[in-house]
Design a protein around this motif. Structure first.
Motif, PDB file in Angstrom:
ATOM      1  N   HIS A   1     -72.746  37.105   3.740  1.00 50.38           N
ATOM      2  CA  HIS A   1     -73.558  37.143   4.957  1.00 50.38           C
ATOM      3  C   HIS A   1     -74.194  35.782   5.175  1.00 50.38           C
ATOM      4  O   HIS A   1     -74.148  34.908   4.315  1.00 50.38           O
TER       5      HIS A   1
ATOM      6  N   ARG B   1     -74.939  32.308   7.982  1.00 48.19           N
ATOM      7  CA  ARG B   1     -74.275  31.520   9.012  1.00 48.19           C
ATOM      8  C   ARG B   1     -74.102  30.078   8.530  1.00 48.19           C
ATOM      9  O   ARG B   1     -75.029  29.487   7.958  1.00 48.19           O
TER      10      ARG B   1
ATOM     11  N   GLU C   1     -72.878  26.346   9.981  1.00 44.81           N
ATOM     12  CA  GLU C   1     -72.527  25.593  11.184  1.00 44.81           C
ATOM     13  C   GLU C   1     -72.286  24.133  10.794  1.00 44.81           C
ATOM     14  O   GLU C   1     -73.134  23.507  10.170  1.00 44.81           O
TER      15      GLU C   1
ATOM     16  N   VAL D   1     -69.559  26.917  14.374  1.00 47.83           N
ATOM     17  CA  VAL D   1     -70.008  27.982  13.467  1.00 47.83           C
ATOM     18  C   VAL D   1     -68.788  28.424  12.645  1.00 47.83           C
ATOM     19  O   VAL D   1     -68.050  29.339  13.024  1.00 47.83           O
TER      20      VAL D   1
ATOM     21  N   SER E   1     -68.570  29.989   9.906  1.00 47.83           N
ATOM     22  CA  SER E   1     -68.639  31.306   9.277  1.00 47.83           C
ATOM     23  C   SER E   1     -68.193  32.418  10.218  1.00 47.83           C
ATOM     24  O   SER E   1     -68.012  33.551   9.790  1.00 47.83           O
ATOM     25  N   GLU E   2     -68.002  32.080  11.470  1.00 47.33           N
ATOM     26  CA  GLU E   2     -67.554  33.104  12.414  1.00 47.33           C
ATOM     27  C   GLU E   2     -66.161  32.795  12.963  1.00 47.33           C
ATOM     28  O   GLU E   2     -65.706  33.430  13.910  1.00 47.33           O
TER      29      GLU E   2
END
Lengths: 708, 224
Positions: B59, B61, B63, B68, B70-71
């Motif tokens: 979990h 983030r 950037e 980003v 992580s997404e």
């Protein structure tokens, strides 16, 4: 002891990174041991067969006073069985009871008018009576059949016959005079001029052909598999060797450890193989795809030979596994091991094949050169390919497309390694094309020019002809037209029919009138009949018929056995079918097919193993290249470009080798030269190889995806 | 406003039931160098793997230069790794089939750069790390320290590179070479206006950086 302990732990390590190597070496050890044992068995079988054939090859008489046995042989073809010899024996007066004239497998000569059949014929339900002879009990085999000692295989066809009482083999012509059979079954094995040999095509190949076959189709592919298997990748093994070397352990000791590990793994495969061989495979009497029934134990040999073969196999694996580096060395040094002259053996192989047809037809070197070239081509292909691939890699390395460029650079410097899967593909294609060219020649039969007729025709002759023979035969054979034969002035053969009605009864071609209203054979029918039988039909009585020959016509489906039975009582009946025949089989074609199948299986296994190695290697590279930022697609592209160009080089080389062999073999009468058919078979082999590539790629890709 | 080259928020990494990192926050501004220290198994390499997009955090983030990661999907993360990040590892990981300048130009070539342009850029990067004269050599013709500088040149070859991530870059070098290497790494990173995140056990390396992030302390704090 420490080395053995360490070797054992390394060999049977539970580390998953050692798994591929364990599978590779054990599988190669098993398969190669089976092949080596089988090869020895085959050689043993062929040698035994040669000995039996030698034993039934009688010794020529040096002069008329020396003759103790007259002999005449005829070939007989039975539908669904094949061709075999009928050996007519006629002892010289005063020598009837001489032991030397009794063929091996018989306790005495059959009585006059009697015959002894081989077990293979008996098992097919044939009796001497089916051939117009009486059954004899002179055979040493079951039920009076010819004993095993006189037969090459249990299933082969063979008949020993004696002329009927009061008849003989006559005089003159092809009557052969002999002193008798050799005392030792080895005596005639050299097949020298002193011995007469009356074989058709034995069900088992001769020793020389067997030796060539096992080297080409069993041992060489087995060596390829063993070489690759013994060098199968394992990062555990590499790391262990590196660590020991860094710790200062002598290179020799490190090699010994690696050899021990390989020996243990190979033994794990070889032991089940030897058990399988001793208790099962060596006892088989039928080899798939072949027609011969072997004598029980024909493939077996002393246990010490089997154990020696296994030891040689395992030691070879150890040598293959330890030759080369035990520590990392630079790629550039690796690259220097591939040289353009590595392609020279392939050129020499092609040259050897090419020389044969240029030699004198009487030269004994023609076939050895052709087949020597065949073997050398097979062995030289894996050696030559890296040199060619390196050249190709240099060219690809100039590409502006990065995936091709990177692949080219890798091919240029690692061709010895990267070309190995392709070498297996080339070998597969070469074996397919060359083996098919040989096989198709073996199964090719002359066109049966009368096979579309509604009748069967035979030229028949016999020895010691007597007046009334033809009449006697006619009275016995109501279902056949038995006609006299005349020699025409132009050398052709004339067949006089009694009447047009007789002619029309047996031969009725569609839309062709046989006779005119004046009972004269039409020109059209005469041409038709001549084209079918090479004889000219006439109407009328015979004037100067050959007393020892006849022309026989029967309905379609009439067999040589029917004719022979009809000529009962006539000695040494010779039947020459000239129409309406079924094809004869070549029993040795099955052996070729079996060898080809085994070679293909071994090479496909070796190919899968090599691709597996490449896959493992790439799986090591992938994380590295991913870290640098290359995409998976780019990496896969480059990987494909490093594997497929070598295949694109290997397939044409393998095909060219096969075509070259086929064309030159055709000149020497051992292969076909139908390039379309050879290309089709080679194309199928290439397709199978590429499908194997695709399947293994797909599996590896899936595994890589799962482990990423 | 400070331009952030790396922003990590509430980062958590778990392997099954084992929590390696939890609630980690980290920011790097342009020109800044941060050393990540901690004992083996503390999660340094896992943190770097999340920053470079080679793994996704459990979990939180991540950037990088406004992206980003992580997404992102794997392919997009690969693209960021190639274009925006520069990577240096303990092992220089040079491809032995390629010469020195080709190793440096590798990702440029795969990005469709013209060969002469890619190689010119590579030679410039090699010149920046003092290895211009070794450009045409094979990888086995240079020393270990030089190989590590080649790896640095490879990481810095792109003008758009924003964040240099180094995992134990001096671990395989002797003290003198390690010192030279870290000075060069930081100087070049600052020269191109990037930031640097360096995982290390070497206190000298850490002292050369602007800040030090002690992973164990952080994890302990979070745990408490």
């Amino acid at each position: 002891m420490t080395t053995v302990k360490l070797g054992w732990r390394l060999a049977f390590s539970g580390d998953v990174r050692q798994r591929w190597r364990q599978v590779s070496v054990v599988l190669a050890g098993f398969a190669v041991t089976v092949m080596v044992l089988l090869a020895l068995g085959m050689l043993q079988m062929a040698q035994e067969s040669d000995s039996r054939i030698a034993a039934r090859s009688p010794l020529w008489a040096s002069g008329p006073g020396d003759a103790r046995l007259y002999l005449s042989t005829r070939g007989l073809t039975l539908a669904g069985f094949g061709q075999f010899p009928v050996v007519w024996l006629d002892p010289v007066a005063g020598h009837e009871n001489a032991p030397a004239i009794v063929p091996p497998g018989l306790s005495r000569l059959p009585g006059p008018g009697e015959a002894v059949l081989s077990q293979g014929l008996v098992e097919h339900g044939w009796t001497a009576e089916d051939f117009g002879l009486r059954s004899s009990t002179a055979g040493e085999g079951p039920g009076g059949a010819i004993g095993s000692i006189g037969l090459s295989t249990e299933s082969e066809g063979w008949i020993y016959a004696r002329p009927a009482p009061g008849r003989s083999l006559g005089t003159g012509g092809a009557l052969l005079a002999f002193r008798g059979y050799p005392e030792s079954e080895k005596a005639g094995i050299s097949g020298g001029d002193d011995f007469g040999r009356f074989e058709t095509i034995p069900e088992v190949p001769r020793s020389s052909a067997t030796a060539l076959g096992v080297v080409w189709m069993l041992l060489a592919p087995a060596v390829f598999l063993l070489f690759g298997g013994a060098r199968a990748m394992s990062s555990v093994r590499d790391a262990r060797a590196q660590t020991l070397w860094r710790l200062g352990v002598a290179s020799g000791r490190v090699r010994l450890l690696l050899a021990t590990e390989t020996v243990l793994l190979a033994m794990a495969g070889a032991l089940p193989a030897i058990v399988l061989w001793v208790f099962m495979l060596s006892r088989v009497t039928r080899v798939p795809l072949t027609v011969a029934t072997l004598k029980p134990g024909a493939l077996s040999y002393p246990l010490w030979m089997a154990v020696s073969a296994v030891l040689v196999t395992v030691l070879a694996a150890a040598v293959f596994a330890t030759v080369g580096r035990i520590r990392d060395r630079s790629i550039s040094r690796d690259a220097r091991t591939v040289r353009p002259w590595h392609a020279i053996p392939l050129v020499v192989a092609f040259a050897m094949m090419a020389i044969g047809p240029w030699l004198s037809p009487t030269s004994g070197l023609r076939l050895p050169l052709l087949f020597g070239g065949l073997l050398l081509t097979f062995a030289a292909l894996p050696m030559a390919l890296p040199a060619l691939v390196a050249q190709l890699g240099t060219q690809l390395g100039r590409s502006s497309r990065p995936a091709i460029w990177l692949a080219g650079r890798r091919l240029a410097l690692r061709s010895a390694n990267l070309a190995r899967p392709a070498a297996m593909v080339g070998a597969l294609v070469f074996v397919a094309g060359a083996a098919f060219a040989l096989y198709d020649r073996l199964v090719a039969t002359e066109e049966n020019f009368g096979s579309n007729t509604s009748f069967a025709a035979f030229n028949v002759s016999w020895r010691d002809a007597r007046p009334g023979d033809l009449t006697a035969v006619k009275s016995l054979a109501s279902s056949l037209a038995v006609l006299p034969v005349e020699a025409a002035q132009d050398g052709s053969q004339r067949v006089p029919f009694n009447s047009c009605a007789e002619l029309q009864r047996w031969v009725h071609p569609p839309r062709i009138r046989q006779c005119t209203a004046d009972n004269i054979v039409t020109r059209e029918f005469s041409s038709y009949f001549a084209s079918m039988t090479r004889s000219t039909p006439v109407i009328g009585t015979s004037r100067n018929a050959d007393p020892a020959a006849a022309f026989v016509i029967g309905s379609f489906g009439t067999t040589e056995q029917d004719v022979m039975k009809a000529f009962a009582g006539r000695p040494a009946v010779n039947i020459n079918p000239i129409g309406g025949l079924s094809k004869t089989r070549n029993p040795q074609a099955g052996w070729m097919l079996a060898g080809w199948t085994l070679a293909s299986l071994l090479l496909t296994t070796a190919l899968i193993r090599e691709i597996g190695d490449r896959g493992l290697s790439s799986m090591r590279d992938i994380p590295h290249l991913l870290r640098l930022g290359l995409t998976r697609k780019q990496i896969d592209q480059s990987y494909r470009w490093s594997l497929l160009p070598p295949v694109a080089v290997a397939i044409p080389i393998g095909f060219a080798g096969a075509v070259f062999f086929a064309l030159l073999g055709y000149e020497l009468g051992v292969t076909i030269n139908n390039l379309g058919r050879i290309a089709l078979v080679a194309g199928i082999a290439s397709g199978i190889a590429l499908a194997t590539f695709a399947a293994v790629f797909a599996i590896q890709h899936r595994i890589a995806d799962l482990t990423e | 406003m400070v331009e952030l080259m790396l922003s990590v928020r509430e980062l958590g990494i778990s392997y099954g039931a084992t929590i390696v990192l939890s609630g980690l926050d980290l920011s790097l501004a342009r020109g800044e160098a941060v050393a990540v220290m901690g004992p083996s198994g503390s999660g340094k390499s896992s943190l770097l793997a999340c920053v470079t997009g080679m793994m996704l955090p459990t979990h939180g983030r991540v950037e990088v230069a406004g992206h980003v990661v992580s997404e992102m999907k794997a392919s997009a993360r690969t693209s960021i790794r190639r274009t925006t990040l520069g990577l240096v590892f303990q092992d220089p990981d040079l491809l032995p089939e390629l010469n020195v300048e080709e190793n440096v130009a590798l990702t440029l070539l795969f990005d469709g750069y013209r060969r002469d342009r890619a190689l010119a850029q590579a030679r410039q990067a090699l010149a920046d790390v003092g290895l211009e004269e070794h450009a045409a050599k094979r990888t086995d013709e240079i020393s270990g320290g030089q190989a590590q500088r080649v790896a640095l040149a490879r990481a810095l070859v792109r003008p758009e590179m924003s964040l240099l991530v180094a995992d134990e870059p001096t671990a395989s070098l002797d003290a003198a070479n390690a010192h030279k290497m870290i000075d060069l790494l930081l100087a070049r990173t600052r020269a191109v206006g990037a930031a640097a995140l360096i995982a290390t056990h070497d206190r000298a390396v850490a002292e050369a950086c602007d800040r030090v992030l002690m992973i164990r302390e952080l994890a302990a704090e979070v745990a408490s």
